[in-house]
Scaffold this motif. Structure first.
Motif, PDB file in Angstrom:
ATOM      1  N   ILE A 147       0.836  -1.206   0.000  1.00 44.65           N
ATOM      2  CA  ILE A 147       0.000   0.000   0.000  1.00 44.65           C
ATOM      3  C   ILE A 147       0.867   1.251   0.000  1.00 44.65           C
ATOM      4  CG2 ILE A 147      -1.726   1.293   1.311  1.00 44.65           C
ATOM      5  CD1 ILE A 147      -2.700  -1.450   2.420  1.00 44.65           C
ATOM      6  N   LEU A 148       1.890   1.255   0.848  1.00 44.83           N
ATOM      7  CA  LEU A 148       2.784   2.407   0.959  1.00 44.83           C
ATOM      8  C   LEU A 148       3.502   2.670  -0.360  1.00 44.83           C
ATOM      9  CD1 LEU A 148       4.186   4.538   2.740  1.00 44.83           C
ATOM     10  CD2 LEU A 148       5.829   2.776   3.413  1.00 44.83           C
ATOM     11  N   ALA A 149       3.957   1.617  -1.012  1.00 44.25           N
ATOM     12  CA  ALA A 149       4.709   1.767  -2.263  1.00 44.25           C
ATOM     13  C   ALA A 149       3.840   2.337  -3.381  1.00 44.25           C
ATOM     14  CB  ALA A 149       5.287   0.413  -2.683  1.00 44.25           C
ATOM     15  N   ILE A 150       2.642   1.798  -3.554  1.00 43.92           N
ATOM     16  CA  ILE A 150       1.761   2.267  -4.628  1.00 43.92           C
ATOM     17  C   ILE A 150       1.322   3.698  -4.383  1.00 43.92           C
ATOM     18  CG2 ILE A 150      -0.482   1.907  -5.738  1.00 43.92           C
ATOM     19  CD1 ILE A 150      -0.116  -1.083  -5.291  1.00 43.92           C
ATOM     20  N   ALA A 151       0.915   4.009  -3.159  1.00 43.56           N
ATOM     21  CA  ALA A 151       0.449   5.358  -2.853  1.00 43.56           C
ATOM     22  C   ALA A 151       1.553   6.392  -3.042  1.00 43.56           C
ATOM     23  CB  ALA A 151      -0.088   5.409  -1.423  1.00 43.56           C
ATOM     24  N   SER A 181      -3.758 -12.633  -1.516  1.00 45.72           N
ATOM     25  CA  SER A 181      -4.648 -11.485  -1.322  1.00 45.72           C
ATOM     26  C   SER A 181      -4.059 -10.187  -1.845  1.00 45.72           C
ATOM     27  CB  SER A 181      -4.979 -11.319   0.164  1.00 45.72           C
ATOM     28  OG  SER A 181      -3.821 -10.948   0.906  1.00 45.72           O
ATOM     29  N   TYR A 182      -2.750 -10.150  -2.074  1.00 43.59           N
ATOM     30  CA  TYR A 182      -2.104  -8.891  -2.408  1.00 43.59           C
ATOM     31  C   TYR A 182      -2.444  -8.408  -3.814  1.00 43.59           C
ATOM     32  CZ  TYR A 182       0.632  -9.540   1.856  1.00 43.59           C
ATOM     33  OH  TYR A 182       1.013  -9.709   3.159  1.00 43.59           O
ATOM     34  N   LEU A 183      -2.834  -9.298  -4.684  1.00 43.91           N
ATOM     35  CA  LEU A 183      -3.240  -8.877  -6.026  1.00 43.91           C
ATOM     36  C   LEU A 183      -4.476  -7.988  -5.951  1.00 43.91           C
ATOM     37  CD1 LEU A 183      -3.184  -8.917  -9.099  1.00 43.91           C
ATOM     38  CD2 LEU A 183      -4.393 -11.118  -9.029  1.00 43.91           C
ATOM     39  N   ILE A 184      -5.454  -8.373  -5.135  1.00 44.21           N
ATOM     40  CA  ILE A 184      -6.666  -7.572  -4.985  1.00 44.21           C
ATOM     41  C   ILE A 184      -6.349  -6.246  -4.308  1.00 44.21           C
ATOM     42  CG2 ILE A 184      -8.998  -7.523  -4.003  1.00 44.21           C
ATOM     43  CD1 ILE A 184      -8.994 -10.561  -4.074  1.00 44.21           C
ATOM     44  N   ILE A 185      -5.522  -6.292  -3.266  1.00 50.88           N
ATOM     45  CA  ILE A 185      -5.169  -5.071  -2.537  1.00 50.88           C
ATOM     46  C   ILE A 185      -4.408  -4.105  -3.440  1.00 50.88           C
ATOM     47  CG2 ILE A 185      -3.803  -4.162  -0.614  1.00 50.88           C
ATOM     48  CD1 ILE A 185      -4.431  -6.761   0.891  1.00 50.88           C
ATOM     49  N   ALA A 186      -3.469  -4.643  -4.229  1.00 44.40           N
ATOM     50  CA  ALA A 186      -2.680  -3.792  -5.117  1.00 44.40           C
ATOM     51  C   ALA A 186      -3.554  -3.179  -6.202  1.00 44.40           C
ATOM     52  CB  ALA A 186      -1.556  -4.607  -5.749  1.00 44.40           C
ATOM     53  N   GLY A 436      -7.688   4.009   2.214  1.00 44.65           N
ATOM     54  CA  GLY A 436      -8.453   3.150   1.319  1.00 44.65           C
ATOM     55  C   GLY A 436      -7.816   1.785   1.158  1.00 44.65           C
ATOM     56  N   GLY A 437      -6.487   1.739   1.063  1.00 41.32           N
ATOM     57  CA  GLY A 437      -5.787   0.461   0.978  1.00 41.32           C
ATOM     58  C   GLY A 437      -5.969  -0.371   2.226  1.00 41.32           C
TER      59      GLY A 437
END
Length: 500
Positions: A147-151, A181-186, A436-437
């Motif tokens: 989450i931190l990386a994408i944001a 689960s990380y695919l959905i979160i990403a 949101g993440g």
């Protein structure tokens, strides 16, 4: 070059720990932060382990590829431990955490200084859930980092260094491969980022805000993660699938919800599913759980790990017909499925206490046997002497500190979003994406899996991280440190200057 106003020293002379050279400052920051993030595990005298840790250690050694979880985390940690010691895994996870935290500070700070990162990481290392996951042999640490990386990359893309534009997408692709689960979160976090950029009111055309090099690299990173998982499963002869037995995990969830039991009650007389023979036992497990007020997921955990699944031949056998049951149950009871998923989501929202998985694993458990089998006597003895094994962690004391920090941080973040968001609009956008993440993490785990504290606490430290950044920026404003660009004009709060 960068200058300072209000009688502050020139930026190239700003010292950290009496160090003038910026590269040495960065190195000192790295060393200190890795130490701070590893302190809790060091205090334990051994990296933290979970029941799944044994599988992740064992898979790359024995080449037994599980269908219910990613084997790529196991392949990641193997060259780090080489059956000698697990401590390098902790140090590398700490280094990844430091890097992404530092990029966040460097991207959004008005006047970045290394002590911002070091002091913030010190607080996180002492009072948050972060070190518990950094120090654990599990991929759970990557949920928050993803989450931190994408944001950071998408919202702050105009201020990323060239190295970050390459390193962050590669890290994101790797994180996605470590947990299903990380695919959905990403994907959800990236979609939220793009939506915010689209609605940001920038002077550029809407399509230009979305189709940028960084945004495309984020999509490519997710695609690379998916392609890696598919390729690995094809190579290991598990088919073109992300999880060959993921349908069994979903079956466990639907049994926990009750709709799979109702569907099988109707369908079993005309079906030859072996699981039908265990239907009375599964109903009894469900009834006992309801009567005893057990949490959401207790029934699925019993089905998956408590014996019934083993009696049916294991995941590979049950996966042959699990999809037929899960698809039929969701079609037959769509509203009940949604209601139960919502109930799980709401329950997970308030379930985030740190350390619930830091229990003693007895000699008959797999993690105990795997460490004894693959590591030398000294490592095995260190595991047995750990505070976790000796039941001397006193997690409740750390939990108090974590809860206090979380509560205070939530107030700081809420106050900033309500009253001061205009002072740094990109930071406000970043905060909304991170929140949101975190909601996505809660939805994925609560709705599709069991409800456990570790699912909430693995990302909860992101709130204190943002609060510590806000506080550090407030202190910077009070001390009058304002960085300006070469033109001599003060930097616009809407577009933080790129720092080194």
């Amino acid at each position: 070059m960068v200058k300072q106003m209000n009688r502050q020293p020139d930026s190239h002379q700003v010292q950290f720990l009496s160090i003038k050279n910026k590269s040495l400052q960065c190195l000192a920051s790295f060393v200190l932060c890795v130490v701070f993030l590893s302190l809790t595990a060091a205090w334990n005298r051994f990296p933290f382990v979970f029941s799944d840790s044994g599988t992740y250690i064992d898979v790359a050694i024995t080449h037994f590829w599980p269908g219910d979880r990613s084997a790529l985390y196991s392949l990641f940690i193997y060259p780090l431990h080489l059956k000698l010691t697990l401590w390098p895994v902790v140090l590398v996870q700490a280094a990844m955490t430091w890097y992404l935290v530092r990029v966040f500070f460097r991207t959004f700070a008005h006047a970045f200084r290394e002590e911002q990162v070091v002091l913030s990481v010190l607080v996180l290392g002492l009072c948050s859930s972060a070190p518990w996951f950094v120090g654990q042999i599990m991929p759970d640490v990557f949920a928050a980092l993803l989450i931190l990386a994408i944001a950071t990359a998408v919202i702050g893309q105009d201020r990323l260094a060239r190295f970050d534009r390459v390193a962050i997408p590669l890290l994101i692709a790797f994180f996605i491969t470590t947990h299903l689960s990380y695919l959905i979160i990403a994907s959800g976090t990236l979609a939220l980022c793009l939506l915010i950029r689209l609605l940001s009111g920038r002077p550029t055309p809407p399509l230009a805000r979305v189709f940028t090099k960084v945004n495309i690299s984020m999509v490519a990173a997710i695609a690379l993660g998916v392609l890696t998982m598919l390729s690995f499963n094809i190579i290991t002869k598990r088919g073109a699938t992300l999880a060959s037995t993921g349908n069994v995990m979903l079956l466990g969830k639907l049994i926990d919800q009750g709709i799979a039991l109702d569907y099988m009650t109707e369908a079993c007389p005309s079906r030859a599913w072996p699981i039908c023979a265990t239907l009375p036992e599964l109903k009894q497990i469900k009834a006992r759980a309801v009567a005893q007020g057990k949490p959401i997921g207790a029934v699925s955990d019993t089905f998956l790990w408590g014996g019934p699944l083993v009696q049916l031949g294991g995941m590979t056998v049950v996966s042959k017909y699990a999809s037929e049951i899960t698809n039929g149950a969701m079609r037959a009871y769509p509203s009940q499925f949604l209601q139960e998923a919502l109930r799980g989501f709401l329950a997970q929202t308030v379930t985030f206490q740190v350390g619930d998985d830091m229990i003693r694993y007895n000699p008959d458990t797999s993690i105990h046997q795997i460490i004894a089998r693959h590591f030398d006597a000294d490592t095995y003895a260190a595991f047995q002497s750990s505070r976790q094994y000796q039941q001397q962690l006193h997690v409740d004391r750390f939990r108090i500190a974590d809860n206090v920090l979380l509560g205070l941080s939530a107030l700081v973040v809420a106050g900033y979003l309500l009253l001061h968001w205009r002072s740094n609009v990109p930071l406000a956008q970043f905060t909304l994406v991170v929140l949101g993440g975190m909601v996505l993490n809660t939805m994925v785990t609560g709705a599709l899996s069991a409800v456990h504290d570790r699912y909430g606490s693995r990302v909860s430290w992101l709130v204190p991280l943002i609060a510590l950044f806000i506080i550090s920026e407030y202190i910077r404003n009070k001390t009058g440190t304002v960085r300006v660009v070469e033109t001599g004009k003060p930097r616009d709060a809407m577009s933080p200057a790129r720092s080194v």
